[in-house]
Scaffold this motif. Structure first.
Motif, mmCIF file in Angstrom:
data_model
loop_
_atom_site.group_PDB
_atom_site.id
_atom_site.type_symbol
_atom_site.label_atom_id
_atom_site.label_comp_id
_atom_site.label_asym_id
_atom_site.label_seq_id
_atom_site.Cartn_x
_atom_site.Cartn_y
_atom_site.Cartn_z
ATOM 1 N N GLN A 1 -5.139 -17.359 62.437
ATOM 2 C CA GLN A 1 -6.460 -16.911 62.036
ATOM 3 C C GLN A 1 -7.543 -17.712 62.759
ATOM 4 O O GLN A 1 -8.566 -17.146 63.124
ATOM 5 N N LEU A 2 -7.302 -19.001 62.941
ATOM 6 C CA LEU A 2 -8.271 -19.833 63.646
ATOM 7 C C LEU A 2 -8.488 -19.310 65.063
ATOM 8 O O LEU A 2 -9.627 -19.131 65.514
ATOM 9 N N ASP A 3 -7.387 -19.036 65.755
ATOM 10 C CA ASP A 3 -7.469 -18.530 67.121
ATOM 11 C C ASP A 3 -8.170 -17.179 67.163
ATOM 12 O O ASP A 3 -8.972 -16.917 68.061
ATOM 13 N N GLU A 4 -7.889 -16.338 66.191
ATOM 14 C CA GLU A 4 -8.521 -15.023 66.108
ATOM 15 C C GLU A 4 -10.038 -15.130 65.965
ATOM 16 O O GLU A 4 -10.801 -14.453 66.672
ATOM 17 N N HIS A 5 -10.483 -15.972 65.035
ATOM 18 C CA HIS A 5 -11.927 -16.166 64.828
ATOM 19 C C HIS A 5 -12.591 -16.760 66.067
ATOM 20 O O HIS A 5 -13.679 -16.332 66.465
ATOM 21 N N ALA A 6 -11.939 -17.737 66.681
ATOM 22 C CA ALA A 6 -12.499 -18.371 67.878
ATOM 23 C C ALA A 6 -12.597 -17.374 69.028
ATOM 24 O O ALA A 6 -13.597 -17.351 69.758
ATOM 25 N N ASN A 7 -11.579 -16.537 69.190
ATOM 26 C CA ASN A 7 -11.616 -15.518 70.247
ATOM 27 C C ASN A 7 -12.730 -14.513 70.012
ATOM 28 O O ASN A 7 -13.426 -14.109 70.950
ATOM 29 N N ARG A 8 -12.912 -14.120 68.750
ATOM 30 C CA ARG A 8 -13.984 -13.178 68.418
ATOM 31 C C ARG A 8 -15.355 -13.770 68.727
ATOM 32 O O ARG A 8 -16.232 -13.102 69.277
ATOM 33 N N LEU A 9 -15.537 -15.037 68.368
ATOM 34 C CA LEU A 9 -16.805 -15.703 68.648
ATOM 35 C C LEU A 9 -17.025 -15.830 70.150
ATOM 36 O O LEU A 9 -18.128 -15.575 70.651
ATOM 37 N N ALA A 10 -15.988 -16.206 70.884
ATOM 38 C CA ALA A 10 -16.100 -16.333 72.339
ATOM 39 C C ALA A 10 -16.517 -15.010 72.970
ATOM 40 O O ALA A 10 -17.425 -14.962 73.807
ATOM 41 N N HIS A 11 -15.885 -13.939 72.560
ATOM 42 C CA HIS A 11 -16.224 -12.615 73.092
ATOM 43 C C HIS A 11 -17.669 -12.246 72.756
ATOM 44 O O HIS A 11 -18.406 -11.738 73.605
ATOM 45 N N TYR A 12 -18.077 -12.500 71.528
ATOM 46 C CA TYR A 12 -19.447 -12.210 71.111
ATOM 47 C C TYR A 12 -20.457 -12.997 71.949
ATOM 48 O O TYR A 12 -21.445 -12.432 72.426
ATOM 49 N N LEU A 13 -20.196 -14.294 72.135
ATOM 50 C CA LEU A 13 -21.113 -15.120 72.923
ATOM 51 C C LEU A 13 -21.192 -14.648 74.370
ATOM 52 O O LEU A 13 -22.265 -14.641 74.975
ATOM 53 N N GLN A 14 -20.055 -14.247 74.918
ATOM 54 C CA GLN A 14 -20.035 -13.791 76.302
ATOM 55 C C GLN A 14 -20.761 -12.463 76.477
ATOM 56 O O GLN A 14 -21.518 -12.292 77.439
ATOM 57 N N THR A 15 -20.539 -11.534 75.567
ATOM 58 C CA THR A 15 -21.136 -10.206 75.734
ATOM 59 C C THR A 15 -22.592 -10.155 75.294
ATOM 60 O O THR A 15 -23.414 -9.530 75.959
ATOM 61 N N ILE A 39 -16.725 -24.644 67.803
ATOM 62 C CA ILE A 39 -16.383 -25.474 68.968
ATOM 63 C C ILE A 39 -15.348 -24.768 69.836
ATOM 64 O O ILE A 39 -15.508 -24.665 71.061
ATOM 65 N N LEU A 40 -14.287 -24.270 69.218
ATOM 66 C CA LEU A 40 -13.240 -23.583 69.983
ATOM 67 C C LEU A 40 -13.768 -22.307 70.643
ATOM 68 O O LEU A 40 -13.453 -22.029 71.799
ATOM 69 N N GLY A 41 -14.572 -21.540 69.924
ATOM 70 C CA GLY A 41 -15.126 -20.314 70.484
ATOM 71 C C GLY A 41 -16.020 -20.580 71.683
ATOM 72 O O GLY A 41 -15.956 -19.872 72.689
ATOM 73 N N ILE A 42 -16.829 -21.606 71.584
ATOM 74 C CA ILE A 42 -17.711 -21.963 72.699
ATOM 75 C C ILE A 42 -16.885 -22.389 73.905
ATOM 76 O O ILE A 42 -17.142 -21.971 75.041
ATOM 77 N N MET A 43 -15.883 -23.209 73.667
ATOM 78 C CA MET A 43 -15.037 -23.664 74.770
ATOM 79 C C MET A 43 -14.246 -22.508 75.380
ATOM 80 O O MET A 43 -14.095 -22.436 76.602
ATOM 81 N N LYS A 44 -13.774 -21.573 74.559
ATOM 82 C CA LYS A 44 -13.045 -20.411 75.075
ATOM 83 C C LYS A 44 -13.963 -19.507 75.901
ATOM 84 O O LYS A 44 -13.500 -18.823 76.808
ATOM 85 N N ALA A 45 -15.247 -19.515 75.582
ATOM 86 C CA ALA A 45 -16.215 -18.727 76.352
ATOM 87 C C ALA A 45 -16.532 -19.404 77.687
ATOM 88 O O ALA A 45 -17.203 -18.825 78.529
ATOM 89 N N GLY A 46 -16.069 -20.637 77.864
ATOM 90 C CA GLY A 46 -16.298 -21.355 79.110
ATOM 91 C C GLY A 46 -17.547 -22.204 79.091
ATOM 92 O O GLY A 46 -17.943 -22.755 80.113
ATOM 93 N N ALA A 47 -18.186 -22.312 77.946
ATOM 94 C CA ALA A 47 -19.436 -23.054 77.839
ATOM 95 C C ALA A 47 -19.180 -24.457 77.274
ATOM 96 O O ALA A 47 -18.051 -24.810 76.947
ATOM 97 N N ALA A 48 -20.249 -25.209 77.162
ATOM 98 C CA ALA A 48 -20.198 -26.538 76.560
ATOM 99 C C ALA A 48 -21.030 -26.508 75.289
ATOM 100 O O ALA A 48 -21.988 -25.743 75.180
ATOM 101 N N TYR A 49 -20.661 -27.341 74.325
ATOM 102 C CA TYR A 49 -21.405 -27.365 73.070
ATOM 103 C C TYR A 49 -22.206 -28.651 72.932
ATOM 104 O O TYR A 49 -21.840 -29.695 73.453
ATOM 105 N N VAL A 50 -23.316 -28.529 72.247
ATOM 106 C CA VAL A 50 -24.183 -29.668 71.946
ATOM 107 C C VAL A 50 -24.240 -29.785 70.424
ATOM 108 O O VAL A 50 -24.839 -28.941 69.767
ATOM 109 N N PRO A 51 -23.603 -30.818 69.867
ATOM 110 C CA PRO A 51 -23.633 -30.967 68.410
ATOM 111 C C PRO A 51 -24.989 -31.495 67.950
ATOM 112 O O PRO A 51 -25.530 -32.434 68.520
ATOM 113 N N VAL A 52 -25.543 -30.858 66.934
ATOM 114 C CA VAL A 52 -26.802 -31.297 66.339
ATOM 115 C C VAL A 52 -26.542 -31.466 64.844
ATOM 116 O O VAL A 52 -26.350 -30.481 64.132
#
Length: 74
Positions: A1-15, A39-52
């Motif tokens: 489920q974690l991988d599924e959610h992260a993949n969905r977020l990555a796809h959303y961020l990319q598109t 964090i995982l979704g951002i990294m799967k999208a190929g981006a970097a994250y900035v924690p605030v």
């Protein structure tokens, strides 16, 4: 489920936001399972994250947000 959610977020961020290599995405969240997914979704999208951290003083948060040139803030 974690991988599924992260993949969905990555796809959303990319598109939706054209997030990819070299793009910064901010994470403004309390510690939770959604922070890990973000964090995982951002990294799967190929981006970097900035924690605030929401516990930072307002002035510090404003500085990070204005200085980091974020494309998206989660």
């Amino acid at each position: 489920q974690l991988d599924e959610h992260a993949n969905r977020l990555a796809h959303y961020l990319q598109t939706k936001y054209s997030v990819g290599n070299g793009v910064l995405v901010g994470i403004f969240q309390e510690r939770s399972e959604w922070q890990v997914i973000s964090i995982l979704g951002i990294m799967k999208a190929g981006a970097a994250y900035v924690p605030v951290d929401p516990a930072y003083p307002q002035e510090r948060i404003r500085y990070i947000l204005s200085d980091s040139d974020l494309r998206v803030l989660l």
